[in-house]
Write a protein that holds these residues in place. Structure first.
Motif, PDB file in Angstrom:
ATOM      1  N   LYS A   1      -6.310   7.111  -8.068  1.00 45.95           N
ATOM      2  CA  LYS A   1      -5.736   8.106  -7.159  1.00 45.95           C
ATOM      3  C   LYS A   1      -6.496   9.427  -7.198  1.00 45.95           C
ATOM      4  O   LYS A   1      -7.004   9.839  -8.239  1.00 45.95           O
ATOM      5  CB  LYS A   1      -4.264   8.377  -7.502  1.00 45.95           C
ATOM      6  CG  LYS A   1      -3.362   7.153  -7.435  1.00 45.95           C
ATOM      7  CD  LYS A   1      -3.316   6.543  -6.072  1.00 45.95           C
ATOM      8  CE  LYS A   1      -2.416   5.320  -6.057  1.00 45.95           C
ATOM      9  NZ  LYS A   1      -2.780   4.394  -4.974  1.00 45.95           N
TER      10      LYS A   1
ATOM     11  N   ARG B   1      -4.342   0.815 -10.970  1.00 44.80           N
ATOM     12  CA  ARG B   1      -4.105   1.268  -9.602  1.00 44.80           C
ATOM     13  C   ARG B   1      -3.944   2.789  -9.543  1.00 44.80           C
ATOM     14  O   ARG B   1      -4.470   3.455  -8.657  1.00 44.80           O
ATOM     15  CB  ARG B   1      -2.860   0.568  -9.058  1.00 44.80           C
ATOM     16  CG  ARG B   1      -2.863   0.534  -7.566  1.00 44.80           C
ATOM     17  CD  ARG B   1      -2.466  -0.785  -7.012  1.00 44.80           C
ATOM     18  NE  ARG B   1      -2.424  -0.670  -5.568  1.00 44.80           N
ATOM     19  CZ  ARG B   1      -1.815  -1.518  -4.776  1.00 44.80           C
ATOM     20  NH1 ARG B   1      -1.205  -2.573  -5.283  1.00 44.80           N
ATOM     21  NH2 ARG B   1      -1.832  -1.357  -3.484  1.00 44.80           N
TER      22      ARG B   1
ATOM     23  N   LEU C   1       0.829  -1.215   0.000  1.00 48.43           N
ATOM     24  CA  LEU C   1       0.000   0.000   0.000  1.00 48.43           C
ATOM     25  C   LEU C   1       0.858   1.258   0.000  1.00 48.43           C
ATOM     26  O   LEU C   1       0.496   2.272  -0.593  1.00 48.43           O
ATOM     27  CB  LEU C   1      -0.949  -0.009   1.200  1.00 48.43           C
ATOM     28  CG  LEU C   1      -2.041  -1.079   1.137  1.00 48.43           C
ATOM     29  CD1 LEU C   1      -2.764  -1.188   2.474  1.00 48.43           C
ATOM     30  CD2 LEU C   1      -3.038  -0.779   0.010  1.00 48.43           C
TER      31      LEU C   1
ATOM     32  N   ARG D   1       4.088   1.421  -1.282  1.00 42.87           N
ATOM     33  CA  ARG D   1       4.783   1.489  -2.589  1.00 42.87           C
ATOM     34  C   ARG D   1       3.866   1.980  -3.704  1.00 42.87           C
ATOM     35  O   ARG D   1       4.309   2.673  -4.603  1.00 42.87           O
ATOM     36  CB  ARG D   1       5.328   0.111  -2.995  1.00 42.87           C
ATOM     37  CG  ARG D   1       6.303  -0.493  -2.017  1.00 42.87           C
ATOM     38  CD  ARG D   1       7.704   0.048  -2.133  1.00 42.87           C
ATOM     39  NE  ARG D   1       8.508  -0.376  -0.979  1.00 42.87           N
ATOM     40  CZ  ARG D   1       9.523   0.316  -0.469  1.00 42.87           C
ATOM     41  NH1 ARG D   1       9.868   1.470  -0.999  1.00 42.87           N
ATOM     42  NH2 ARG D   1      10.176  -0.144   0.574  1.00 42.87           N
ATOM     43  N   HIS D   2       2.618   1.582  -3.681  1.00 45.81           N
ATOM     44  CA  HIS D   2       1.683   1.982  -4.733  1.00 45.81           C
ATOM     45  C   HIS D   2       0.822   3.165  -4.329  1.00 45.81           C
ATOM     46  O   HIS D   2      -0.094   3.533  -5.052  1.00 45.81           O
ATOM     47  CB  HIS D   2       0.785   0.803  -5.131  1.00 45.81           C
ATOM     48  CG  HIS D   2       1.528  -0.320  -5.780  1.00 45.81           C
ATOM     49  ND1 HIS D   2       1.868  -0.306  -7.109  1.00 45.81           N
ATOM     50  CD2 HIS D   2       2.028  -1.467  -5.278  1.00 45.81           C
ATOM     51  CE1 HIS D   2       2.541  -1.417  -7.401  1.00 45.81           C
ATOM     52  NE2 HIS D   2       2.650  -2.140  -6.310  1.00 45.81           N
ATOM     53  N   GLY D   3       1.097   3.748  -3.162  1.00 42.78           N
ATOM     54  CA  GLY D   3       0.242   4.830  -2.683  1.00 42.78           C
ATOM     55  C   GLY D   3       0.699   6.188  -3.173  1.00 42.78           C
ATOM     56  O   GLY D   3       1.874   6.376  -3.498  1.00 42.78           O
TER      57      GLY D   3
END
Lengths: 222, 284
Positions: B97, B93, A105, A107-109
């Protein structure tokens, strides 16, 4: 406060944040968050999609908090920070599985999600031990004050090795993060940190510049 | 004059530019993901680039009182490199955002079969993630590329009002106006469009569905071209309200379709107060 006094369990923090959020969330946000908590509690993978949506679903304003959540530091919670941390505290895993999930979470956040992962370590740190330290090191390599501030919380105070922790404190000074947000500063400050701060103050003076008020205050009491 | 630059590559600009943009009235912008001059050779360098677009760059912009959003995509040029193709698997992914307000820049560079496939797949991603789309039109063979882009958009089934076709000029604006898509114009010092030609197009086609950007990047470009266009509009007799529509309300309406625009004053830019300031960034 000492590092011991900063300790908080997953249940305690979840309860404190839930209580703080209750009066500020409207009905729609509240329903969304309840559903999101349930989904994350049933499936850790759901957090990847739910965490990024928190700001637009729950809001981003400052969150008034009471004494316990402050833990001797400024009341630096926003609604989205708190809601993201609450979701992370619902993750149905612990130990290595929890470490792997938090790592993913982070690393990809985006920056907001990363900050929430770092702040969740205040409580989850006890379950992952030192395994989340690489995330703190990553945050402390940035100059993003949102991440730097989140990395010097209770988990960092308890777990960062002394050289990295001193560098983190100095980084706060350089990037303008107030030293009041550094958890356990008085408890952990040592002679070496004082020497580093003294050298820094000398360097500033030699250059004809002001010594930041935070540094002056730090040195005054040593 | 309040300005929303709907297409500007801030990653390649300095803090001087941010300061001048703020002084000129820029309060919000969108930075589309694109190529970087030097071709990338691995997915990893896209990850770092995308992370910057939702991490460091919005933080940097906020220090100067400007709200930063971005669009995400595998650009058409690099879509031709098989080493970059797995970027498509990362996109779902990123498209969730907060700061991501559209899929883009997609479209054509050399109009290869690879570009066809990647373009179509990303239009499908836009539908799945409920996002508008920013379509780049090619520099070479532009008129044919624009027509073909409009065909692909039509076949995708996306509503035209959720698509902007960018880098238009006198030759390509007509078919886009007829299609119902938004019309984007990049105002550059020597290439693409200049501000006076832009004014002439606004006279002919009106101010609705029009987006004017500086597209400033690492090449010869000027981040204040939005402001210059506003000034040229006023000099040509357009009203303050017309300028506000083109330079602010139009981009807000287009990207607002994402439901993810945040247009308040960044807390980071203001004074330091207990609480919010720390997390949103404090002035050094």
């Amino acid at each position: 406060m000492t590092r011991e006094e900063l300790r908080v369990t997953r249940e305690e923090l979840r309860k404190e944040l839930t209580e703080a959020l209750a009066p500020v969330l409207d009905a729609e946000a509240s329903t969304w968050l309840a559903g999101a908590r349930e989904r994350v509690g049933g499936d850790a993978g759901a957090a990847a999609v739910l965490l990024p949506a928190v700001g637009r679903r729950c809001g981003r304003g400052p969150l008034p908090v009471r004494g316990t959540l402050r833990r001797g530091r400024p009341a630096s919670w926003t609604v989205d920070d708190a809601a993201r941390v609450v979701l992370l505290l619902e993750l149905p895993c612990t130990g290595e599985a929890l470490t792997a999930r938090l790592d993913d979470l982070y690393r990809h956040g985006d920056a907001h999600e990363r900050r929430a992962v770092l702040r969740s370590l205040d409580a989850l740190g006890a379950e992952v031990g030192g395994a989340a330290l690489p995330l703190l090191h990553d945050a402390l390599r940035t100059n993003d004050t949102r991440l730097v501030a989140a990395a010097v919380g209770p988990y960092g105070a308890a777990r960062l090795p002394a050289p990295a922790w001193r560098q983190a404190v100095l980084k706060c000074v350089f990037t303008g993060v107030p030293l009041s947000v550094v958890a356990g500063l008085d408890d952990r400050a040592d002679a070496e940190l004082t020497r580093m701060m003294t050298d820094y103050a000398r360097e500033r003076t030699a250059a004809g510049r002001d010594v930041p008020a935070d540094v002056a205050r730090f040195l005054e009491v040593r | 004059m309040r300005i929303f630059d709907p297409h500007i590559h801030m990653t390649s600009r300095t803090t001087d530019d941010y300061e001048r943009m703020y002084q000129a009235g820029v309060r919000a912008l969108v930075e589309p993901a694109f190529w970087l001059g030097q071709p990338r050779t691995s997915v990893g360098s896209f990850v770092d680039y995308f992370d910057g677009l939702v991490g460091w760059e919005p933080f940097r912009a906020a220090q100067f009182g400007i709200r930063h959003h971005c669009t995400m995509a595998l650009n058409p040029k690099e879509a031709n490199d098989p080493r970059c193709r797995p970027v498509l698997d990362l996109l779902p992914r990123y498209l969730e955002k907060d700061g991501v307000v559209a899929v883009g820049e997609v479209g054509y560079d050399s109009m290869t079969p690879e570009e066809d496939e990647v373009f179509a797949r990303q239009l499908a991603l836009a539908a799945e993630h409920d996002l508008p789309v920013l379509v780049h039109t090619p520099h070479r063979d532009k008129a044919a590329g624009t027509r073909r882009s409009l065909d692909v958009v039509r076949e995708s089934g996306l509503p035209p009002e959720r698509v902007v076709i960018d880098h238009l000029n006198e030759v390509t604006v007509g078919p886009v106006a007829d299609s119902g898509c938004w019309m984007g114009f990049s105002i550059y010092p020597d290439t693409k469009m200049d501000e006076d030609r832009m004014v002439a197009i606004l006279r002919e086609y009106g101010t609705e569905r029009m987006l004017v950007n500086s597209a400033a990047d690492w090449g010869r470009s000027d981040p204040l071209k939005t402001r210059r266009t506003g000034e040229a509009m006023l000099a040509a007799g357009f009203t303050d309200d017309d300028v506000d529509q083109v330079l602010w309300r139009n981009p807000v309406e287009f990207y607002g379709q994402s439901g993810r625009l945040v247009l308040d004053v960044p807390a980071d830019a203001g004074t330091l107060f207990e609480g919010n300031s720390v997390l949103r960034g404090t002035p050094a």
